[in-house]
Design a protein around this motif. Structure first.
Motif, PDB file in Angstrom:
ATOM      1  N   GLU A 170       0.819  -1.207   0.000  1.00  0.00           N
ATOM      2  CA  GLU A 170       0.000   0.000   0.000  1.00  0.00           C
ATOM      3  C   GLU A 170       0.857   1.262   0.000  1.00  0.00           C
ATOM      4  OE1 GLU A 170      -3.481   0.214  -0.347  1.00  0.00           O
ATOM      5  OE2 GLU A 170      -2.936  -1.786  -0.971  1.00  0.00           O
ATOM      6  N   VAL A 209       0.826  -6.070   4.401  1.00  0.00           N
ATOM      7  CA  VAL A 209      -0.335  -5.197   4.645  1.00  0.00           C
ATOM      8  C   VAL A 209      -1.479  -5.542   3.695  1.00  0.00           C
ATOM      9  CG1 VAL A 209       1.006  -3.262   5.547  1.00  0.00           C
ATOM     10  CG2 VAL A 209       0.518  -3.378   3.092  1.00  0.00           C
ATOM     11  N   GLN A 212      -2.484  -8.058  -2.289  1.00  0.00           N
ATOM     12  CA  GLN A 212      -2.873  -7.637  -3.642  1.00  0.00           C
ATOM     13  C   GLN A 212      -1.797  -7.812  -4.707  1.00  0.00           C
ATOM     14  OE1 GLN A 212      -4.234  -3.549  -4.067  1.00  0.00           O
ATOM     15  NE2 GLN A 212      -3.324  -3.537  -6.115  1.00  0.00           N
ATOM     16  N   GLU A 235      -0.399   0.859  12.069  1.00  0.00           N
ATOM     17  CA  GLU A 235      -0.864   2.240  12.251  1.00  0.00           C
ATOM     18  C   GLU A 235      -1.253   2.393  13.707  1.00  0.00           C
ATOM     19  OE1 GLU A 235      -3.961   2.833   9.036  1.00  0.00           O
ATOM     20  OE2 GLU A 235      -4.441   0.806   9.664  1.00  0.00           O
ATOM     21  N   ARG A 241     -12.733   1.060  14.547  1.00  0.00           N
ATOM     22  CA  ARG A 241     -12.745   0.443  13.218  1.00  0.00           C
ATOM     23  C   ARG A 241     -11.384  -0.051  12.742  1.00  0.00           C
ATOM     24  NH1 ARG A 241     -16.894   4.028  12.925  1.00  0.00           N
ATOM     25  NH2 ARG A 241     -15.476   5.771  12.918  1.00  0.00           N
ATOM     26  N   GLU A 250      -9.433 -10.341  -0.866  1.00  0.00           N
ATOM     27  CA  GLU A 250      -9.010  -9.540  -2.008  1.00  0.00           C
ATOM     28  C   GLU A 250      -9.188 -10.295  -3.327  1.00  0.00           C
ATOM     29  OE1 GLU A 250      -5.656  -6.550  -1.053  1.00  0.00           O
ATOM     30  OE2 GLU A 250      -5.091  -8.337   0.036  1.00  0.00           O
ATOM     31  N   TYR A 366      -0.420   1.953  -7.420  1.00  0.00           N
ATOM     32  CA  TYR A 366      -0.749   0.995  -8.480  1.00  0.00           C
ATOM     33  C   TYR A 366      -2.063   1.293  -9.193  1.00  0.00           C
ATOM     34  CZ  TYR A 366      -3.274  -0.616  -4.342  1.00  0.00           C
ATOM     35  OH  TYR A 366      -4.066  -0.654  -3.228  1.00  0.00           O
ATOM     36  N   ILE A 389     -15.849   0.208   3.775  1.00  0.00           N
ATOM     37  CA  ILE A 389     -15.864  -1.237   4.025  1.00  0.00           C
ATOM     38  C   ILE A 389     -15.001  -1.956   2.982  1.00  0.00           C
ATOM     39  CG2 ILE A 389     -17.989  -1.742   2.686  1.00  0.00           C
ATOM     40  CD1 ILE A 389     -18.842  -3.589   5.039  1.00  0.00           C
ATOM     41  N   ILE A 390     -14.946  -1.365   1.763  1.00  0.00           N
ATOM     42  CA  ILE A 390     -14.127  -1.914   0.675  1.00  0.00           C
ATOM     43  C   ILE A 390     -13.280  -0.791   0.087  1.00  0.00           C
ATOM     44  CG2 ILE A 390     -14.323  -2.502  -1.796  1.00  0.00           C
ATOM     45  CD1 ILE A 390     -16.345  -4.597  -1.138  1.00  0.00           C
ATOM     46  N   ARG A 395      -6.328  -1.345 -11.973  1.00  0.00           N
ATOM     47  CA  ARG A 395      -4.886  -1.217 -11.792  1.00  0.00           C
ATOM     48  C   ARG A 395      -4.236  -0.564 -13.010  1.00  0.00           C
ATOM     49  NH1 ARG A 395      -6.494  -2.351  -6.789  1.00  0.00           N
ATOM     50  NH2 ARG A 395      -6.855  -4.566  -6.385  1.00  0.00           N
ATOM     51  N   GLY A 432      -9.411  -5.019  -8.942  1.00  0.00           N
ATOM     52  CA  GLY A 432      -9.657  -5.817  -7.743  1.00  0.00           C
ATOM     53  C   GLY A 432     -10.017  -4.914  -6.582  1.00  0.00           C
ATOM     54  N   LEU A 435     -11.909  -6.330   0.824  1.00  0.00           N
ATOM     55  CA  LEU A 435     -12.974  -6.188   1.822  1.00  0.00           C
ATOM     56  C   LEU A 435     -12.376  -6.511   3.189  1.00  0.00           C
ATOM     57  CD1 LEU A 435     -15.954  -6.052   2.878  1.00  0.00           C
ATOM     58  CD2 LEU A 435     -16.151  -8.474   2.283  1.00  0.00           C
ATOM     59  N   GLY A 436     -12.497  -5.572   4.126  1.00  0.00           N
ATOM     60  CA  GLY A 436     -12.048  -5.846   5.488  1.00  0.00           C
ATOM     61  C   GLY A 436     -13.056  -6.768   6.160  1.00  0.00           C
TER      62      GLY A 436
END
Ligand code: 4AD
Ligand code: MG
Length: 465
Positions: A170, A209, A212, A235, A241, A250, A366, A389-390, A395, A432, A435-436
Motif C-alpha cells: 500500500e 499489509v 494484492q 498504524e 474500526r 481480495e 498501483y 468497508i471496501i 490497476r 480488484g 474487503l475488510g
C-alpha cells in the motif's frame, strides 16, 4: 458420527422425537429451582438457545448437584420430552449427570448477570461462552464460509499469498518488521546502517499489509483469484474500526474495468448479507434485541437497494454544500474521514455509496491513472455505521505509467521489480478490491467496536491471549 458421544443442542431443539434417550454435553448458563427440582440451562455453542435440563433433586446426590454452577461443564443422559415451560419446545429429564469440570462461583468471572463489552474484552479467553460472542463467532464462521462459496461458485481460485514480504503493497509504510537479528546487538555495515544481509531472509522483511500485489500475479494467469487471509498494519489508530491484525478478502480479476469491479463488489456484499439473513437469523435476532434495534432492517435495506455511484469530486461538492461543521475540514484533495463518509451515506443519500475517481495523491501507486492527470480509477464502498468497508481500483496496466509513478513517489524498485515485470509481458486491464472482514462483521452483527468481532483483537499496546 458420534459427535463426541452426544447430540448437539441445535439438533435436539429441532427434533421431533419424544421420550427417547439422549446424551447432551455443554456448559451451564444458569441453575435455578427449589428443594424438589433443579432446572439447568445448558449451552454447547451449536446455537444461541440453551436446552433445559430438569433434575429431580431426590434422585441425585446432593454433592453432585452443588457442583452444578454457572460455567461448569456437564454430561447429561436423560429423556427428551415435551417441555412444560413456555420457553422451549423440549427439555431433558435427567437420569444421570456427570460433572466434567466445575467452575467455582467465587472465581469464575462470567456470572449470570450481564457484563459490559469492555469487561468481556479483558477476559477475551472466556467471552466465547457468552450469548453475544457465541452469536458473533457463529456469524463470523458463516460469513467466512459464504465468501469461499461465493467465489468458488463463480470460478475464482483461492490464492495463498505470502504473509512475510519484502514490499510495501500500500506504500503506506505502516508495517511490522520481521527479523531474527539480535536487537541487543544489531550487526552494522561499514556505513553504520543495519546489515540486513545477516538477517534471516538476507534482506529487510515485514508482515504483509495486503496480498494484492501477489494477487495480481495470480489474476494475470488464472484470470480470477481471491485471497482471504490475515494482514497486518502498524498504524497507531486506536479507533472502533481499526485493528493491527485483521483479515482481508481480495479478489483480483483480469479483463475487469472499474465498472465491472463495482458491479462485483456490490453483488458480493449483497450476497454475503443475504446469506446472513438466510442462515443466521437466530443469532441476528438476539443481536438485534440486545444491541441494535435497527440491525435486521438495515441488513434488508442494503440487500434491496442499489448502491449510489458517485465521483469523489461530486462527493466533495456535496460535503461543501452541506453547511455541516466537520472536525476535519473538507476541500478537494483531502482524504475522506469517517465523519465525511458517514455524512454521505447516512444523511445525504441514506444508502451505501461507491465513491470513485479519487485524487491520485491520496491513493496507492498501483491505481490506473485517469486522463485528467489528477485522479485515479479508485473505488471505495462506503457503508452506514462503518464508513469504508471496501477499497479497490482498476490497476495501472501500462508499464511506462506505472514505472513513472513508482519513480515519482521514490519507491523502491528493488523490491518491486517482479511487479513491474507483469506490465512488460502480457499485461492486461485488471481490477480488484479488498474487503475488510471485520468491517463486514461490524456491519452484519451491528456491534459497535471492531475488537468485538474478532476472537482475539490486536491493537496498539494489546496482544493478550
Ligand atoms: O483500502 P485498503 O488499504 O486497500 C488495500 O489494502 C488494497 N490492497 C485492496 C485491494 O485493492 N486489493 O484496505 C482494504 C479494506 C478497507 O476498505 C477496510 O475495510 C479494511 O481493508 N481495513 C481495515 N480493517 C481493519 N483494521 C484496519 N486497520 C484496516 N485497514 C483497512
Ligand atoms: Mg482504503
Amino acid at each position: 458420527m458420534s459427535n463426541g458421544g452426544r447430540t448437539k443442542i441445535s439438533e435436539l431443539l429441532k427434533s421431533a422425537d419424544r421420550n427417547v434417550e439422549v446424551t447432551v454435553k455443554g456448559w451451564v448458563r444458569t441453575k435455578r429451582g427449589n428443594k424438589n427440582v433443579a432446572f439447568v440451562a445448558l449451552n454447547d455453542g451449536s446455537t444461541i438457545h440453551n436446552i433445559q435440563v430438569v433434575a429431580d433433586v431426590a434422585s441425585f446426590d446432593e454433592e453432585l448437584l452443588k457442583k452444578i454452577t454457572t460455567g461448569a461443564c456437564l454430561r447429561v443422559d436423560g429423556l427428551l420430552v415435551d417441555s412444560l415451560g413456555s420457553g422451549q419446545p423440549v427439555e431433558v429429564q435427567a437420569r444421570r449427570i456427570e460433572v466434567y469440570g466445575t467452575a467455582d462461583p467465587e472465581s469464575y468471572p462470567l456470572q449470570k448477570k450481564g457484563h459490559s463489552l469492555e469487561f468481556l474484552r479483558e477476559i477475551a479467553y472466556l467471552r466465547p461462552r457468552t450469548n453475544t460472542f457465541g452469536a458473533v463467532l457463529r456469524i463470523r464462521h458463516a460469513m467466512a464460509y459464504a465468501i469461499h462459496k461465493y467465489f468458488n461458485d463463480r470460478g475464482f481460485y483461492y490464492l495463498h499469498t505470502p504473509l512475510i514480504t519484502g514490499s510495501d503493497a500500500e506504500g503506506a509504510g505502516a508495517m511490522f518488521q520481521v527479523t531474527t537479528l539480535d536487537l541487543e546487538n544489531v550487526p552494522r555495515n561499514p556505513e553504520g546502517k543495519v546489515d540486513y544481509s545477516q538477517d534471516f531472509f538476507g534482506k529487510e522483511c515485514n508482515l504483509t499489509v495486503s496480498g494484492q500485489l501477489e494477487g495480481e500475479l495470480g489474476a494475470l494467469a488464472l484470470s480470477q483469484i481471491y485471497t482471504f487471509g490475515p494482514t497486518f498494519r502498524a498504524e497507531n489508530s486506536n479507533t472502533p474500526r481499526h485493528l493491527a491484525e485483521f483479515w482481508m478478502i481480495e479478489p483480483e480479476m483480469a479483463f475487469y474495468e472499474l465498472e465491472d469491479n463495482m458491479e462485483l463488489a456490490e453483488d458480493f456484499l449483497k450476497y454475503l448479507i443475504r446469506y446472513a439473513l438466510d442462515n443466521c437469523m437466530d443469532d441476528l435476532e438476539f443481536l438485534n434485541k440486545m444491541f441494535d434495534e435497527g440491525l435486521i432492517d438495515r441488513l434488508r435495506f442494503v440487500v434491496e437497494n442499489d448502491f449510489v455511484r458517485l465521483d469523489y469530486t461530486e462527493g466533495i461538492d456535496i460535503l461543501l454544500a452541506s453547511g455541516r461543521k466537520f472536525e476535519f475540514p473538507v476541500a478537494w484533495g483531502v482524504d475522506l474521514q469517517s465523519e465525511h463518509e458517514r455524512y454521505l451515506v447516512e444523511e445525504h443519500f441514506k444508502k451505501p455509496v461507491i465513491l470513485i475517481n479519487y485524487p491520485k495523491d491520496i491513493k496507492a501507486f498501483y491505481m490506473k491513472q485517469n486522463d485528467d492527470g489528477k485522479t485515479v480509477r479508485a473505488m471505495d464502498v462506503l457503508f452506514p455505521k462503518i464508513g469504508e468497508i471496501i477499497g479497490g481500483s482498476e490497476r495501472e496496466a501500462d508499464y511506462g505509467k506505472l514505472n513513472a509513478r513508482v519513480e515519482e513517489l521514490g519507491m523502491s524498485k528493488e523490491s518491486l521489480w517482479w511487479y513491474l515485470d507483469t506490465r512488460r509481458w502480457g499485461s492486461a486491464p485488471h481490477s480488484g478490491f479488498g474487503l475488510g472482514f471485520e468491517r463486514l462483521l461490524l456491519f452484519v452483527t451491528g456491534m459497535g467496536n471492531i475488537r468485538d468481532v474478532i476472537p482475539f483483537p490486536r491493537t496498539p499496546k494489546n496482544a493478550e491471549f
